[in-house]
Design a protein around this motif. Structure first.
Motif, PDB file in Angstrom:
ATOM      1  N   SER A  70      13.616  23.060 -20.640  1.00 28.24           N
ATOM      2  CA  SER A  70      14.039  24.155 -21.507  1.00 28.24           C
ATOM      3  C   SER A  70      12.869  25.084 -21.774  1.00 28.24           C
ATOM      4  N   LEU A  71      13.189  26.322 -22.125  1.00 34.02           N
ATOM      5  CA  LEU A  71      12.173  27.300 -22.516  1.00 34.02           C
ATOM      6  C   LEU A  71      11.347  26.794 -23.690  1.00 34.02           C
ATOM      7  N   ALA A  72      12.041  26.305 -24.705  1.00 32.32           N
ATOM      8  CA  ALA A  72      11.362  25.886 -25.930  1.00 32.32           C
ATOM      9  C   ALA A  72      10.364  24.759 -25.653  1.00 32.32           C
ATOM     10  N   LYS A  73      10.760  23.827 -24.806  1.00 30.94           N
ATOM     11  CA  LYS A  73       9.883  22.693 -24.511  1.00 30.94           C
ATOM     12  C   LYS A  73       8.641  23.154 -23.752  1.00 30.94           C
ATOM     13  N   VAL A  74       8.812  24.049 -22.787  1.00 30.83           N
ATOM     14  CA  VAL A  74       7.659  24.544 -22.026  1.00 30.83           C
ATOM     15  C   VAL A  74       6.711  25.302 -22.947  1.00 30.83           C
ATOM     16  N   ARG A  75       7.254  26.120 -23.829  1.00 32.84           N
ATOM     17  CA  ARG A  75       6.411  26.868 -24.768  1.00 32.84           C
ATOM     18  C   ARG A  75       5.643  25.926 -25.680  1.00 32.84           C
ATOM     19  N   ALA A  76       6.330  24.895 -26.178  1.00 26.43           N
ATOM     20  CA  ALA A  76       5.685  23.942 -27.077  1.00 26.43           C
ATOM     21  C   ALA A  76       4.569  23.186 -26.363  1.00 26.43           C
ATOM     22  N   MET A  77       4.815  22.769 -25.132  1.00 27.42           N
ATOM     23  CA  MET A  77       3.785  22.049 -24.381  1.00 27.42           C
ATOM     24  C   MET A  77       2.588  22.950 -24.111  1.00 27.42           C
ATOM     25  N   ASN A  78       2.867  24.201 -23.795  1.00 28.62           N
ATOM     26  CA  ASN A  78       1.785  25.144 -23.504  1.00 28.62           C
ATOM     27  C   ASN A  78       0.923  25.382 -24.740  1.00 28.62           C
ATOM     28  N   MET A  79       1.583  25.521 -25.895  1.00 28.21           N
ATOM     29  CA  MET A  79       0.851  25.774 -27.134  1.00 28.21           C
ATOM     30  C   MET A  79       0.015  24.564 -27.549  1.00 28.21           C
ATOM     31  N   SER A  80       0.533  23.370 -27.297  1.00 23.74           N
ATOM     32  CA  SER A  80      -0.183  22.154 -27.689  1.00 23.74           C
ATOM     33  C   SER A  80      -1.314  21.821 -26.724  1.00 23.74           C
ATOM     34  N   GLY A  81      -1.255  22.415 -25.526  1.00 30.66           N
ATOM     35  CA  GLY A  81      -2.248  22.097 -24.514  1.00 30.66           C
ATOM     36  C   GLY A  81      -1.979  20.791 -23.798  1.00 30.66           C
ATOM     37  N   ASN A  82      -0.816  20.196 -24.063  1.00 39.22           N
ATOM     38  CA  ASN A  82      -0.439  18.936 -23.408  1.00 39.22           C
ATOM     39  C   ASN A  82       0.825  19.167 -22.586  1.00 39.22           C
ATOM     40  N   VAL A  83       0.645  19.592 -21.357  1.00 37.25           N
ATOM     41  CA  VAL A  83       1.777  19.860 -20.470  1.00 37.25           C
ATOM     42  C   VAL A  83       2.154  18.558 -19.778  1.00 37.25           C
ATOM     43  N   GLU A  84       3.320  18.029 -20.132  1.00 34.49           N
ATOM     44  CA  GLU A  84       3.728  16.704 -19.670  1.00 34.49           C
ATOM     45  C   GLU A  84       4.368  16.719 -18.286  1.00 34.49           C
ATOM     46  N   TRP A  85       4.952  17.852 -17.895  1.00 33.80           N
ATOM     47  CA  TRP A  85       5.659  17.911 -16.620  1.00 33.80           C
ATOM     48  C   TRP A  85       4.777  18.551 -15.553  1.00 33.80           C
ATOM     49  N   ASP A  86       4.940  18.093 -14.333  1.00 35.83           N
ATOM     50  CA  ASP A  86       4.265  18.726 -13.202  1.00 35.83           C
ATOM     51  C   ASP A  86       5.175  19.716 -12.488  1.00 35.83           C
ATOM     52  N   VAL A  87       6.451  19.410 -12.451  1.00 35.18           N
ATOM     53  CA  VAL A  87       7.431  20.305 -11.831  1.00 35.18           C
ATOM     54  C   VAL A  87       8.763  20.087 -12.533  1.00 35.18           C
ATOM     55  N   ALA A  88       9.520  21.163 -12.712  1.00 40.01           N
ATOM     56  CA  ALA A  88      10.790  21.056 -13.424  1.00 40.01           C
ATOM     57  C   ALA A  88      11.804  22.005 -12.802  1.00 40.01           C
ATOM     58  N   MET A  89      13.075  21.686 -13.022  1.00 36.34           N
ATOM     59  CA  MET A  89      14.158  22.536 -12.539  1.00 36.34           C
ATOM     60  C   MET A  89      14.632  23.426 -13.686  1.00 36.34           C
ATOM     61  N   PHE A  90      14.748  24.728 -13.407  1.00 36.37           N
ATOM     62  CA  PHE A  90      15.150  25.675 -14.442  1.00 36.37           C
ATOM     63  C   PHE A  90      16.326  26.520 -13.985  1.00 36.37           C
ATOM     64  N   VAL A  91      17.235  26.807 -14.931  1.00 32.67           N
ATOM     65  CA  VAL A  91      18.290  27.775 -14.652  1.00 32.67           C
ATOM     66  C   VAL A  91      17.631  29.137 -14.474  1.00 32.67           C
ATOM     67  N   PRO A  92      18.256  30.056 -13.729  1.00 33.50           N
ATOM     68  CA  PRO A  92      17.563  31.283 -13.329  1.00 33.50           C
ATOM     69  C   PRO A  92      17.068  32.176 -14.454  1.00 33.50           C
ATOM     70  N   ALA A  93      17.866  32.368 -15.505  1.00 33.25           N
ATOM     71  CA  ALA A  93      17.410  33.249 -16.582  1.00 33.25           C
ATOM     72  C   ALA A  93      16.200  32.653 -17.296  1.00 33.25           C
ATOM     73  N   ASP A  94      16.224  31.345 -17.547  1.00 30.44           N
ATOM     74  CA  ASP A  94      15.059  30.689 -18.156  1.00 30.44           C
ATOM     75  C   ASP A  94      13.845  30.826 -17.244  1.00 30.44           C
ATOM     76  N   PHE A  95      14.066  30.669 -15.961  1.00 31.18           N
ATOM     77  CA  PHE A  95      12.982  30.801 -14.983  1.00 31.18           C
ATOM     78  C   PHE A  95      12.325  32.178 -15.086  1.00 31.18           C
ATOM     79  N   LEU A  96      13.131  33.216 -15.156  1.00 28.61           N
ATOM     80  CA  LEU A  96      12.589  34.577 -15.220  1.00 28.61           C
ATOM     81  C   LEU A  96      11.824  34.824 -16.514  1.00 28.61           C
ATOM     82  N   ILE A  97      12.337  34.301 -17.612  1.00 25.62           N
ATOM     83  CA  ILE A  97      11.643  34.489 -18.887  1.00 25.62           C
ATOM     84  C   ILE A  97      10.305  33.740 -18.874  1.00 25.62           C
ATOM     85  N   LEU A  98      10.284  32.567 -18.261  1.00 25.16           N
ATOM     86  CA  LEU A  98       9.031  31.830 -18.124  1.00 25.16           C
ATOM     87  C   LEU A  98       8.029  32.594 -17.272  1.00 25.16           C
TER      88      LEU A  98
END
Length: 360
Positions: A70-98
């Motif tokens: 999800s967008l929210a999860k990626v943003r939270a991980m980025n802000m915390s500096g602890n990115v838990e995922w290496d690769v993820a599947m995203f729906v297209p609109a979320d992908f573009l916003i990311l």
């Protein structure tokens, strides 16, 4: 087009979740592992058989599974500096916003086999992600209530409660697939003239069907289950879920006409710990053999053109990306949903309108 990914968008950007939260962080430090996040359930079960386990067998790299991209999860991980995922599947609109939010790593295509890449549909080979699969959201129905052939064939007929009475289930405005395009087609907008979407018009038409909607779905499983249980007679659902239920004997079917077809993307969150392994996974997942195997286990369309030759005609015919099915459908333009006006994306504007409309 699948996605109208404009230069502006890119230049602006130039199996239990609780266990994964702890175990995934530890494994992510290991160069022999890669943390892959997908949507869980039966779909991720199919990915495990078609992609994850064969990838580990071929490379020796362990796939640590996570769920809930999800967008929210990626943003939270980025802000915390602890990115838990290496690769993820995203729906297209979320992908573009990311992409626009600079939250994804740029794909190093020098690290991906050029022969494999050449087989992938060019529409889904993008600077920050690679298409994973094609799928469609369609008119679905309970065949006990409306036998195949006597069912609604257009969204206008879904809205026609006199000709087709019975409870409906439609996507919530906060779901990854929104009811907007369907409401506009139901109101007479030709499928090829949907974009830019007239949100106000869509909500006016949603008001007409609102009294007949028994539930607004917020997950992919809700509509198929409601149709199987008889809670709803007609709704919108992912065609792949309906195909699977139908093959298991459930009294459900669907209509290709006016389906909304799109692609999901593999992408690497910025700050991922194992980018190299993530690229290896994306390359493997783009090969024709695992793509075809996934299509056999779950009827989603392969983005690798060579995968089709590994499918039987019957298997290929049930996919959204089959030419006979594509000509009846319309492509979802995710770039429009990701566009900003007054500092907000159209997704965010739509959520505000949806919440106000529900209260009204």
């Amino acid at each position: 087009m699948v996605l109208d990914l404009t230069r502006r968008l890119f230049s602006s950007g130039l199996a239990a979740s609780a266990a994964i939260a702890t175990f995934g962080r530890a494994q992510a430090q290991n160069s022999d592992a890669v943390v892959v996040c997908s949507y869980g359930g039966g779909f991720q079960d199919a990915q495990r058989k078609a992609l994850f386990e064969p990838f580990t067998k071929a490379t020796g790299i362990k796939v640590v599974e996570a769920t809930g991209p999800s967008l929210a999860k990626v943003r939270a991980m980025n802000m915390s500096g602890n990115v838990e995922w290496d690769v993820a599947m995203f729906v297209p609109a979320d992908f573009l916003i990311l992409v626009e939010s600079n939250l994804l790593e740029k794909i190093d295509y020098n690290a991906i086999n050029k022969d494999i890449l050449a087989q992938v549909d060019k529409r889904v080979v993008q600077p920050f992600g690679v298409g994973a699969l094609f799928y469609s959201n369609v008119i679905a129905f309970n065949t006990k209530r409306y036998p195949t052939g006597k069912h609604p064939r257009t969204w206008a007929e879904v809205w026609n409660v006199q000709k087709f009475p019975g409870p409906r289930i439609l996507p919530a405005g906060t779901f990854v697939v929104r009811p907007t395009e369907f409401a506009l087609m139901a109101d007479g907008v030709p499928p090829q003239q949907l974009y830019p979407l007239d949100l106000e018009r869509s909500y006016r038409n949603l008001s007409k069907i609102k009294p007949h909607v028994v539930k607004w779905q917020t997950t992919g499983a809700m509509a198929p289950q409601a149709l199987v249980d008889g809670e709803a007679d007609i709704g919108m659902a992912s065609h792949s879920r309906i195909v699977q239920l139908k093959s298991e004997g459930a009294a459900v079917d669907f209509e290709w006409n006016q389906g909304l077809v799109t692609a999901d993307y593999w992408a690497i969150p910025k700050g991922a710990k194992n980018v190299r392994n993530a690229l290896k996974f994306i390359e493997f997942a783009s090969r024709p053999e695992p793509q075809a195997e996934l299509s056999k286990l779950n009827p989603v369309g392969p983005v690798n053109s060579s995968a089709s030759s590994l499918l039987t005609p019957e298997q290929a015919q049930r996919l959204a990306s089959h030419p006979d099915n594509l000509e009846k459908q319309v492509w979802l333009e995710a770039a429009w949903w990701a566009q900003k006006t007054d500092g907000k994306t159209n997704i965010e504007h739509n959520i505000e309108m949806w919440n106000a409309w529900l209260r009204g």
